[in-house]
Scaffold this motif. Structure first.
Motif, PDB file in Angstrom:
ATOM      1  N   LEU A   1       0.872  -1.155   0.036  1.00 23.58           N
ATOM      2  CA  LEU A   1       0.159  -0.045  -0.026  1.00 23.58           C
ATOM      3  C   LEU A   1       0.802   1.203  -0.172  1.00 23.58           C
ATOM      4  CD1 LEU A   1      -2.862   1.056   0.123  1.00 23.58           C
ATOM      5  CD2 LEU A   1      -2.555   1.162   2.643  1.00 23.58           C
ATOM      6  N   PRO A   2       0.797   2.176  -1.021  1.00 22.36           N
ATOM      7  CA  PRO A   2       1.634   3.268  -1.017  1.00 22.36           C
ATOM      8  C   PRO A   2       1.176   4.262   0.165  1.00 22.36           C
ATOM      9  CG  PRO A   2       0.748   2.791  -3.309  1.00 22.36           C
ATOM     10  CD  PRO A   2       0.147   1.977  -2.274  1.00 22.36           C
ATOM     11  N   LYS A   3       2.186   4.851   0.529  1.00 28.25           N
ATOM     12  CA  LYS A   3       2.155   5.625   2.018  1.00 28.25           C
ATOM     13  C   LYS A   3       1.373   6.809   1.262  1.00 28.25           C
ATOM     14  CE  LYS A   3       5.906   4.302   4.928  1.00 28.25           C
ATOM     15  NZ  LYS A   3       7.328   5.011   5.699  1.00 28.25           N
ATOM     16  N   GLN A   4       1.623   7.440   0.158  1.00 23.00           N
ATOM     17  CA  GLN A   4       0.771   8.537  -0.063  1.00 23.00           C
ATOM     18  C   GLN A   4      -0.697   8.276  -0.174  1.00 23.00           C
ATOM     19  OE1 GLN A   4       1.910   9.396  -4.270  1.00 23.00           O
ATOM     20  NE2 GLN A   4       0.823  11.586  -3.806  1.00 23.00           N
ATOM     21  N   ALA A   5      -1.085   7.132  -0.317  1.00 23.24           N
ATOM     22  CA  ALA A   5      -2.782   6.951  -0.310  1.00 23.24           C
ATOM     23  C   ALA A   5      -3.203   7.142   1.141  1.00 23.24           C
ATOM     24  CB  ALA A   5      -2.935   5.269  -0.625  1.00 23.24           C
ATOM     25  N   VAL A   6      -2.473   6.944   2.370  1.00 24.04           N
ATOM     26  CA  VAL A   6      -2.967   7.173   3.650  1.00 24.04           C
ATOM     27  C   VAL A   6      -2.320   8.393   4.341  1.00 24.04           C
ATOM     28  CG1 VAL A   6      -4.163   4.866   3.650  1.00 24.04           C
ATOM     29  CG2 VAL A   6      -1.565   5.281   4.273  1.00 24.04           C
ATOM     30  N   ALA A   7      -1.305   9.238   3.728  1.00 24.59           N
ATOM     31  CA  ALA A   7      -0.663  10.144   4.174  1.00 24.59           C
ATOM     32  C   ALA A   7      -1.394  11.012   5.085  1.00 24.59           C
ATOM     33  CB  ALA A   7       0.107  10.739   3.206  1.00 24.59           C
ATOM     34  N   GLU A   8      -2.718  11.257   4.891  1.00 28.79           N
ATOM     35  CA  GLU A   8      -3.513  12.249   5.609  1.00 28.79           C
ATOM     36  C   GLU A   8      -3.864  11.614   7.016  1.00 28.79           C
ATOM     37  OE1 GLU A   8      -3.988  15.451   5.052  1.00 28.79           O
ATOM     38  OE2 GLU A   8      -2.791  15.143   3.326  1.00 28.79           O
ATOM     39  N   TYR A   9      -3.631  10.191   7.058  1.00 35.02           N
ATOM     40  CA  TYR A   9      -3.972   9.437   8.300  1.00 35.02           C
ATOM     41  C   TYR A   9      -2.801   9.285   9.218  1.00 35.02           C
ATOM     42  CZ  TYR A   9      -8.961   9.268   6.573  1.00 35.02           C
ATOM     43  OH  TYR A   9     -10.249   9.298   6.276  1.00 35.02           O
ATOM     44  N   PHE A  10      -1.658   8.459   8.275  1.00 33.16           N
ATOM     45  CA  PHE A  10      -0.501   8.195   9.163  1.00 33.16           C
ATOM     46  C   PHE A  10       0.382   7.920   7.994  1.00 33.16           C
ATOM     47  CE2 PHE A  10      -2.785   4.286   7.882  1.00 33.16           C
ATOM     48  CZ  PHE A  10      -1.689   3.259   7.748  1.00 33.16           C
ATOM     49  N   THR A  11       1.744   8.046   8.218  1.00 26.10           N
ATOM     50  CA  THR A  11       2.863   7.785   7.442  1.00 26.10           C
ATOM     51  C   THR A  11       3.998   6.813   7.862  1.00 26.10           C
ATOM     52  OG1 THR A  11       4.067   9.737   8.441  1.00 26.10           O
ATOM     53  CG2 THR A  11       2.571  10.508   6.581  1.00 26.10           C
ATOM     54  N   SER A  12       3.678   6.394   9.018  1.00 24.61           N
ATOM     55  CA  SER A  12       4.633   5.472   9.617  1.00 24.61           C
ATOM     56  C   SER A  12       3.727   4.319  10.437  1.00 24.61           C
ATOM     57  CB  SER A  12       5.834   5.868  10.394  1.00 24.61           C
ATOM     58  OG  SER A  12       5.230   6.713  11.514  1.00 24.61           O
TER      59      SER A  12
END
Length: 301
Positions: free
Chosen positions: A288-299
């Motif tokens: 899952l690309p991090k960009q897809a959920v970056a507004e929720y979590f990045t790590s």
């Protein structure tokens, strides 16, 4: 802390005696043999190979304070490989094993690329094939992947990646080996470019009580760009289903999205990928690309 390749084992299990016990956050270096235990110096050596010395892992290393239910965080800080490696085919092994009539071995030189022949050179893809902890139950040979890690032959376990492994026994009992200088997804010929190596890790314990994700049952991985759920199983179908379910649970937990919303997001943005199809169990990763959920979590943590 440096551990040389005299400290090796051939099966992950809870009764292994640690070479060393380190504190959480320790950096260690491991010298690893190639998957043939450095037995092959010329192609002719292959006929006399001792198959009981295949897939050695260096270690094990115990983490002070690690308990069942905790998570072992493994940061891959460096992979230095030898200047040559071995690739082979063997009758009956790999996807095309039924068509291979005789074993063949090639020793390839390595510099900034892998020199396959006079006309073909390939980019390096340094990665760790065997990496894991003591499994939940009985001993598991290093050639077999599972929930504990093991022989996942996953090309994304490389420099800069952070692998998360479930801890099943006190100390975790971590080990690694079977490094490849190059390997494609699937490892269809049963061999990557098998190389001796020196690995540098940072090992940390995440207490289960402090985890910000659902209880960990399978390895997870993250790098700068992506999150991965990694699952091994008897079939690609079963491994894929569990890898997707693991990521869906993670997305729900970290974002608050419903299962239906998480499924729709993952269907639009994620990728089901094959790590290997040649070991006693196959290994799948869901990315899952991090960009897809970056507004929720990045790590993950």
């Amino acid at each position: 802390m440096r551990i040389d390749d005299e400290s090796i084992f051939y099966a992950f299990h809870s009764e292994l005696i640690p070479v060393v016990t380190v504190e959480s956050g320790a950096e260690i270096q491991m010298v690893t043999r190639d998957c043939f235990s450095n037995q092959i110096s010329t192609p002719e050596d292959f006929s006399g190979l001792d198959w009981n010395q295949v897939n050695p892992a260096t270690g094990p290393v115990a983490l002070r304070g690690a308990q069942p239910g905790d998570i072992l965080k493994v940061e891959v800080l460096g992979i230095k490989i030898a200047d040559s490696g071995i690739v082979c085919v063997v009758p009956g092994a790999g996807v095309l094993g039924d068509r291979i009539e005789a074993a063949q071995v090639r020793i390839l030189s390595v510099d900034d690329r892998v020199r396959f022949n006079e006309k073909i050179s390939l980019p390096l893809n340094k990665m760790i094939g065997v990496i894991g902890v003591a499994p939940r139950g009985e001993a598991v040979p290093n050639g077999v992947p599972g929930d504990h890690g093991g022989n996942m032959d996953n090309r994304v376990i490389r420099e800069g990646a952070t692998l998360y492994l479930p801890v099943f026994h006190e100390g975790a009992l971590f080990g690694a080996g079977d490094v490849h200088g190059a390997m494609g997804d699937g490892e269809i010929g049963v061999s990557g470019l098998e190389v001796a190596a020196e690995l540098t890790f940072r090992l940390s314990v995440i207490p289960g009580s402090a985890s910000t994700i659902p209880p960990l049952e399978h390895p997870l991985l993250e790098d700068d760009q992506d999150f991965y759920a990694i699952v091994s199983g008897e079939t690609l179908d079963s491994a894929t289903k569990r890898a997707v379910a693991t990521m869906a649970d993670l997305v729900q937990h970290k974002t608050g999205l419903s299962l239906a919303e998480s499924t729709m997001l993952m269907s639009l943005a994620g990728h089901t990928e094959i790590a290997q199809v040649v070991d006693p169990q196959v290994t799948v990763r869901y990315r899952l690309p991090k960009q897809a959920v970056a507004e929720y979590f990045t790590s993950l943590f």
